[in-house]
Write an enzyme that holds these catalytic residues in place. Structure first.
Site, PDB file in Angstrom:
ATOM      1  CG  HIS A  82      -1.935  -1.038   1.256  1.00 26.32           C
ATOM      2  ND1 HIS A  82      -2.989  -1.006   2.144  1.00 26.32           N
ATOM      3  CD2 HIS A  82      -2.107  -2.161   0.507  1.00 26.32           C
ATOM      4  CE1 HIS A  82      -3.768  -2.059   1.936  1.00 26.32           C
ATOM      5  NE2 HIS A  82      -3.250  -2.773   0.958  1.00 26.32           N
ATOM      6  CD  GLU A 126      -1.937   4.111   3.264  1.00 29.35           C
ATOM      7  OE1 GLU A 126      -1.667   3.498   2.195  1.00 29.35           O
ATOM      8  OE2 GLU A 126      -3.070   4.115   3.764  1.00 29.35           O
ATOM      9  CB  CYS A 154      -6.417  -0.588   5.436  1.00 28.06           C
ATOM     10  SG  CYS A 154      -4.692  -1.152   5.308  1.00 28.06           S
ATOM     11  CB  CYS A 187      -1.887   1.536   6.261  1.00 32.56           C
ATOM     12  SG  CYS A 187      -1.526   0.720   4.683  1.00 32.56           S
TER      13      CYS A 187
END
Length: 148
Positions: free
Chosen positions: A52, A54, A82, A85
């Site tokens: 992801h 992040e 999420c 993260c």
């Protein structure tokens, strides 16, 4: 004086969409206000469910600084992080998180797991939501409308 870096995160999200990735972008800003890492989602490209935006910026900055802590750093991300993260953000001790669109389905900050308000959270950054929310949400809507 506050300066938003959400435009740079949105540029990363657009680049992710162009690669066929879910259009989420993130930038990490050091305590002096300089962008030190930028990324968009790369889960498909890297065949890595943890890639992801992040996570990628945290990895870049930690590797560059040879540290696992990023105290004083601020994260700008186009979508509510999420739970995975959010846990990584807490572990890295990020100072502030600015995000664009809310994610009622998979978010882990204001929705779902609410990681930062959980009693076991090691650290809770300041959170600011709704930064460039309309632009961030529109990128996601366009991306998913083309795939349905």
């Amino acid at each position: 004086m506050f300066k938003s870096h959400m435009d740079a995160a949105l540029a990363e999200a657009r680049a992710a969409a162009a690669r066929g990735e879910v259009p989420v972008g993130a930038v990490l800003v050091d305590p002096e206000g300089a962008i030190v890492a930028r990324a968009g989602n790369r889960t498909r490209e890297l065949s890595d469910p943890t890639a992801h935006a992040e996570i990628l910026v945290l990895r870049q900055a930690c590797a560059a600084g040879k540290t696992e802590r990023l105290q004083g750093f601020d994260l700008y991300v186009t979508l509510e992080p999420c739970a995975m993260c959010a846990a990584a953000i807490a572990a890295a001790r990020i100072r502030r998180v600015y995000y664009g669109a809310s994610d009622p389905k998979s978010g882990g900050v204001a929705h779902g797991a609410c990681v930062f308000s959980h009693p076991q959270a090691h650290h809770a950054p300041e959170v600011y939501e709704g930064i460039a929310e309309v632009d961030a949400a529109e990128l996601l809507r366009e991306f998913f409308s083309q795939r349905r």
